[in-house]
Design an enzyme around this catalytic site. Structure first.
Site, PDB file in Angstrom:
ATOM      1  N   ASN A 120       0.869  -1.172   0.000  1.00 54.08           N
ATOM      2  CA  ASN A 120       0.000   0.000   0.000  1.00 54.08           C
ATOM      3  C   ASN A 120       0.911   1.228   0.000  1.00 54.08           C
ATOM      4  O   ASN A 120       1.408   1.650   1.033  1.00 54.08           O
ATOM      5  CB  ASN A 120      -0.883  -0.064   1.261  1.00 54.08           C
ATOM      6  CG  ASN A 120      -1.906   1.040   1.312  1.00 54.08           C
ATOM      7  OD1 ASN A 120      -1.766   2.071   0.657  1.00 54.08           O
ATOM      8  ND2 ASN A 120      -2.939   0.838   2.113  1.00 54.08           N
TER       9      ASN A 120
ATOM     10  N   LYS B 229       3.262   1.022   3.172  1.00 52.63           N
ATOM     11  CA  LYS B 229       2.897   0.008   4.162  1.00 52.63           C
ATOM     12  C   LYS B 229       2.742  -1.330   3.443  1.00 52.63           C
ATOM     13  O   LYS B 229       2.237  -1.368   2.318  1.00 52.63           O
ATOM     14  CB  LYS B 229       1.581   0.375   4.847  1.00 52.63           C
ATOM     15  CG  LYS B 229       1.691   1.637   5.694  1.00 52.63           C
ATOM     16  CD  LYS B 229       0.356   1.955   6.348  1.00 52.63           C
ATOM     17  CE  LYS B 229       0.353   3.387   6.845  1.00 52.63           C
ATOM     18  NZ  LYS B 229      -0.991   3.955   6.942  1.00 52.63           N
TER      19      LYS B 229
ATOM     20  N   ARG C  39      -2.408  -1.583  -3.695  1.00 53.80           N
ATOM     21  CA  ARG C  39      -3.382  -0.495  -3.778  1.00 53.80           C
ATOM     22  C   ARG C  39      -2.897   0.436  -4.876  1.00 53.80           C
ATOM     23  O   ARG C  39      -1.750   0.888  -4.852  1.00 53.80           O
ATOM     24  CB  ARG C  39      -3.430   0.254  -2.453  1.00 53.80           C
ATOM     25  CG  ARG C  39      -4.250   1.520  -2.539  1.00 53.80           C
ATOM     26  CD  ARG C  39      -4.268   2.230  -1.210  1.00 53.80           C
ATOM     27  NE  ARG C  39      -4.967   3.491  -1.330  1.00 53.80           N
ATOM     28  CZ  ARG C  39      -4.560   4.617  -0.774  1.00 53.80           C
ATOM     29  NH1 ARG C  39      -3.447   4.648  -0.050  1.00 53.80           N
ATOM     30  NH2 ARG C  39      -5.260   5.703  -0.925  1.00 53.80           N
TER      31      ARG C  39
ATOM     32  N   HIS D 111     -10.571   6.648  -2.135  1.00 55.46           N
ATOM     33  CA  HIS D 111     -10.804   5.908  -0.886  1.00 55.46           C
ATOM     34  C   HIS D 111     -11.776   4.740  -1.119  1.00 55.46           C
ATOM     35  O   HIS D 111     -12.420   4.265  -0.189  1.00 55.46           O
ATOM     36  CB  HIS D 111     -11.435   6.810   0.211  1.00 55.46           C
ATOM     37  CG  HIS D 111     -10.498   7.802   0.825  1.00 55.46           C
ATOM     38  ND1 HIS D 111     -10.955   9.019   1.303  1.00 55.46           N
ATOM     39  CD2 HIS D 111      -9.168   7.773   1.046  1.00 55.46           C
ATOM     40  CE1 HIS D 111      -9.935   9.705   1.807  1.00 55.46           C
ATOM     41  NE2 HIS D 111      -8.838   8.968   1.655  1.00 55.46           N
TER      42      HIS D 111
ATOM     43  N   GLY E 217      -9.761  10.631   7.637  1.00 59.57           N
ATOM     44  CA  GLY E 217      -8.372  10.403   8.049  1.00 59.57           C
ATOM     45  C   GLY E 217      -7.623  11.696   7.797  1.00 59.57           C
ATOM     46  O   GLY E 217      -8.153  12.777   8.030  1.00 59.57           O
TER      47      GLY E 217
ATOM     48  N   ARG F 203      -5.627  19.436   3.137  1.00 55.16           N
ATOM     49  CA  ARG F 203      -6.218  19.773   1.837  1.00 55.16           C
ATOM     50  C   ARG F 203      -7.459  20.631   2.055  1.00 55.16           C
ATOM     51  O   ARG F 203      -8.186  20.449   3.044  1.00 55.16           O
ATOM     52  CB  ARG F 203      -6.642  18.518   1.082  1.00 55.16           C
ATOM     53  CG  ARG F 203      -5.500  17.660   0.621  1.00 55.16           C
ATOM     54  CD  ARG F 203      -6.010  16.610  -0.368  1.00 55.16           C
ATOM     55  NE  ARG F 203      -5.067  15.523  -0.475  1.00 55.16           N
ATOM     56  CZ  ARG F 203      -5.377  14.240  -0.266  1.00 55.16           C
ATOM     57  NH1 ARG F 203      -6.605  13.879   0.027  1.00 55.16           N
ATOM     58  NH2 ARG F 203      -4.454  13.325  -0.379  1.00 55.16           N
TER      59      ARG F 203
ATOM     60  N   GLY G 242      -8.665   7.410  10.770  1.00 53.46           N
ATOM     61  CA  GLY G 242      -8.083   7.977  12.003  1.00 53.46           C
ATOM     62  C   GLY G 242      -9.027   8.848  12.815  1.00 53.46           C
ATOM     63  O   GLY G 242      -9.201   8.620  14.021  1.00 53.46           O
TER      64      GLY G 242
ATOM     65  N   GLU H 111     -12.606   6.923  13.500  1.00 56.27           N
ATOM     66  CA  GLU H 111     -12.535   5.825  14.466  1.00 56.27           C
ATOM     67  C   GLU H 111     -12.232   6.317  15.876  1.00 56.27           C
ATOM     68  O   GLU H 111     -12.536   5.646  16.846  1.00 56.27           O
ATOM     69  CB  GLU H 111     -11.447   4.820  14.040  1.00 56.27           C
ATOM     70  CG  GLU H 111     -11.804   4.058  12.778  1.00 56.27           C
ATOM     71  CD  GLU H 111     -10.646   3.235  12.223  1.00 56.27           C
ATOM     72  OE1 GLU H 111      -9.777   2.798  13.004  1.00 56.27           O
ATOM     73  OE2 GLU H 111     -10.615   3.034  10.990  1.00 56.27           O
ATOM     74  N   ASN H 112     -11.571   7.495  15.958  1.00 62.91           N
ATOM     75  CA  ASN H 112     -11.064   7.920  17.275  1.00 62.91           C
ATOM     76  C   ASN H 112     -11.698   9.160  17.885  1.00 62.91           C
ATOM     77  O   ASN H 112     -11.582   9.355  19.089  1.00 62.91           O
ATOM     78  CB  ASN H 112      -9.554   8.168  17.181  1.00 62.91           C
ATOM     79  CG  ASN H 112      -8.787   6.890  16.931  1.00 62.91           C
ATOM     80  OD1 ASN H 112      -8.792   6.003  17.778  1.00 62.91           O
ATOM     81  ND2 ASN H 112      -8.162   6.772  15.776  1.00 62.91           N
TER      82      ASN H 112
ATOM     83  N   GLU I  96      -7.999  -1.647   4.711  1.00 61.92           N
ATOM     84  CA  GLU I  96      -7.759  -1.636   3.266  1.00 61.92           C
ATOM     85  C   GLU I  96      -6.873  -2.809   2.839  1.00 61.92           C
ATOM     86  O   GLU I  96      -7.112  -3.418   1.790  1.00 61.92           O
ATOM     87  CB  GLU I  96      -7.083  -0.320   2.859  1.00 61.92           C
ATOM     88  CG  GLU I  96      -8.019   0.863   2.916  1.00 61.92           C
ATOM     89  CD  GLU I  96      -7.307   2.193   2.780  1.00 61.92           C
ATOM     90  OE1 GLU I  96      -6.261   2.395   3.434  1.00 61.92           O
ATOM     91  OE2 GLU I  96      -7.802   3.046   2.023  1.00 61.92           O
TER      92      GLU I  96
HETATM   93  P1  ADP Z   1      -4.395   8.454   6.444  1.00 62.82           P
HETATM   94  O1  ADP Z   1      -5.471   9.228   5.757  1.00 62.82           O
HETATM   95  O2  ADP Z   1      -3.036   9.033   6.232  1.00 62.82           O
HETATM   96  O3  ADP Z   1      -4.466   6.958   6.239  1.00 62.82           O
HETATM   97  P2  ADP Z   1      -5.406   7.977   9.114  1.00 62.82           P
HETATM   98  O4  ADP Z   1      -6.674   7.354   8.682  1.00 62.82           O
HETATM   99  O5  ADP Z   1      -4.445   7.157   9.879  1.00 62.82           O
HETATM  100  O6  ADP Z   1      -4.657   8.731   7.956  1.00 62.82           O
HETATM  101  O7  ADP Z   1      -5.799   9.245  10.002  1.00 62.82           O
HETATM  102  C1  ADP Z   1      -4.810  10.059  10.540  1.00 62.82           C
HETATM  103  C2  ADP Z   1      -5.457  11.165  11.323  1.00 62.82           C
HETATM  104  O8  ADP Z   1      -6.341  10.613  12.317  1.00 62.82           O
HETATM  105  C3  ADP Z   1      -4.475  11.985  12.119  1.00 62.82           C
HETATM  106  O9  ADP Z   1      -3.925  13.023  11.380  1.00 62.82           O
HETATM  107  C4  ADP Z   1      -5.318  12.495  13.266  1.00 62.82           C
HETATM  108  O10 ADP Z   1      -5.867  13.750  12.867  1.00 62.82           O
HETATM  109  C5  ADP Z   1      -6.461  11.529  13.375  1.00 62.82           C
HETATM  110  N1  ADP Z   1      -6.442  10.813  14.658  1.00 62.82           N
HETATM  111  C6  ADP Z   1      -5.752   9.703  14.970  1.00 62.82           C
HETATM  112  N2  ADP Z   1      -5.980   9.353  16.262  1.00 62.82           N
HETATM  113  C7  ADP Z   1      -6.826  10.282  16.765  1.00 62.82           C
HETATM  114  C8  ADP Z   1      -7.438  10.491  18.038  1.00 62.82           C
HETATM  115  N3  ADP Z   1      -7.217   9.663  19.072  1.00 62.82           N
HETATM  116  N4  ADP Z   1      -8.261  11.566  18.174  1.00 62.82           N
HETATM  117  C9  ADP Z   1      -8.489  12.393  17.151  1.00 62.82           C
HETATM  118  N5  ADP Z   1      -7.937  12.245  15.937  1.00 62.82           N
HETATM  119  C10 ADP Z   1      -7.122  11.221  15.747  1.00 62.82           C
END
Ligand code: ADP
Length: 413
Positions: free
Chosen positions: A9, A16, A101, A189, A219, A250, A340, A343-344, A393
């Site tokens: 990927n 990755k 990917r 995506h 993300g 962006r 990111g 999920e968080n 993914e």
């Molecule tokens: P990518 O699009 O590069 O694959 P990810 O899906 O890993 O990125 O998302 C990365 C982003 O997720 C980080 O820049 C951050 O803003 C956000 N993120 C990760 N962990 C947390 C968290 N615990 N709380 C809020 N935002 C988070």
């Protein structure tokens, strides 16, 4: 017989990879743990690459190499599969297929395909539309040819899930000749959106073809996809990943008149505009703090008003974009959060759902705060379910390789 599938990927700033072992007669219901995972970070320090390898048995290796020779670094990374402390293979010939990917598959590729010289040529041609990502994807394919010879390789396209967008969704209101040159909405995506749609159906115990979903992939890059009858019917990214939502760095959708003004009045070059719109806008550009939502949240707690403005714009645009997808679906069975931020960040999920109370959609605040993964966080009486799904993914790519296994010859090493 078990099949070993290597997944690559490649992004602009990192690469990755992981190795799965699957039975060749059936797929597991849930993603298995990879035997080996690797990450190369090209941005760690100028002129250096950082490689991190981890195995399922718990071995971990981290090395920094002083080089900008990406193919050489990838060859070294791949070799750790059968050499050194993270060795998980007796012999490289145990790998039966490599899945990649590939960001841009244009309008032609609607499904994953076995890579042939013609597919490679198409990926290279599409670099005109995806100048950062497609060359990195080709580099990965060529690194495998160098390290593993004539092994079957599969391209899994980020655009493919959106290949069925209707003409009124895919076409920009621009001169028709531009459409004929390929200037249309492609969407991105797609590997994540497709995986989340399938996982949502599994979690809800419903047929995907009976569901109306909005998937929020939030993300560093952010996009929404409306899924009806298992198909992407609308998505927020377009000709490039710049369209749609405000993202980490962006801008998302803006008035193109701003670009004309900058070109005319401020003599911006193409490269400067590219840099500002992709790397210096979004949460980072507005706040001046970071593209990372965690740091924005910290700055807000410290009273940083521009960080607050950045988050307010992000949430306003997210809610507006969710709402814009509703008429095309004619209703909503589930709203899905992934990647990111999705999920968080309980805060982003709660704020996104706040605007949808008129649909009866309600999340359970405790569930939302409980770090849910692959769970439904809506209240029992909410007519719309709200799911948090860990996007996978790499697993989606491995599954496509597995589904294509009858199209290539393989023998277990
Ligand atoms: P990518 O699009 O590069 O694959 P990810 O899906 O890993 O990125 O998302 C990365 C982003 O997720 C980080 O820049 C951050 O803003 C956000 N993120 C990760 N962990 C947390 C968290 N615990 N709380 C809020 N935002 C988070």
């Amino acid at each position: 017989m078990p099949m070993k599938i290597l997944v690559l990927n490649a992004g602009s700033s990192s690469q990755k990879s992981c190795l799965y072992e699957l039975a060749d007669d059936r797929l597991p219901a849930l993603p298995p743990e990879p035997l080996w995972e690797a990450k190369v970070d090209w941005t760690h320090q100028q002129g250096f690459a950082e490689i991190e390898i981890a195995t399922a048995r718990g071995d971990r290796v981290q090395t920094e190499i002083q080089t900008s020779d990406r193919p050489a670094v990838m060859a070294q990374m791949i070799e750790t599969l059968w050499n050194g402390p993270t060795r998980v293979l007796e012999n490289p010939a145990e790998i039966v297929v490599v899945g990649h990917r590939v960001v841009h598959g244009g309008a032609a590729y609607r499904d994953s395909v076995l890579i042939t010289p013609a597919v490679k040529a198409a990926i290279a041609d599409l670099a005109a539309f995806a100048p950062v990502h497609n060359p990195a994807n080709l580099e990965g394919i060529e690194a495998i040819e160098q390290s593993l010879g004539a092994i079957p390789q599969v391209a899994v396209f980020d655009t493919a899930f959106h290949a069925h967008l209707s003409p009124q969704v895919a076409t920009y209101p621009l001169p028709y000749e531009w459409l004929e040159q390929g200037i249309r909405r492609y969407g991105f995506h797609g590997i994540s959106h497709r995986y989340c749609a399938q996982r949502a159906a599994q979690l809800l115990n419903r047929k995907l073809t009976s569901l109306r979903l909005i998937i929020c992939h939030l993300g560093n890059g952010c996009s929404l996809t409306a899924v009806r009858d298992g198909i992407s019917v609308e998505t927020t990214m377009g000709f490039t990943p710049l369209e749609g939502l405000m993202m980490g760095s962006r801008c998302g959708s803006i008035d193109p008149g701003i670009l004309l003004h900058l070109l005319r009045q401020e003599q911006y070059s193409v490269e400067q505009l590219d840099q500002v719109l992709n790397k210096g806008s979004g949460l980072l550009g507005v706040s001046g703090v970071s593209a990372d939502l965690r740091q924005i949240e910290q700055a807000i707690a410290d009273g940083h008003t521009r960080a607050q403005l950045a988050l307010d714009i992000y949430l306003h645009r997210l809610r507006a974009a969710i709402a814009a997808l509703l008429p095309g679906l004619g209703g909503l069975d589930a709203l899905v959060f992934t990647a990111g931020v999705g999920e968080n960040s309980a805060r982003v999920r709660a704020a996104a759902c706040e605007g949808l109370g008129f649909l009866g959609l309600k999340i359970d605040p405790q569930q939302n705060q409980s770090r849910p993964l692959d769970q439904d966080i809506a209240t029992a009486d909410s007519p719309v379910r709200v799911l948090v799904i860990h996007t996978q993914e790499d697993w989606a790519i491995a599954q496509d390789c597995w589904h294509l296994r009858s199209t290539f010859q393989y023998r277990n090493g």
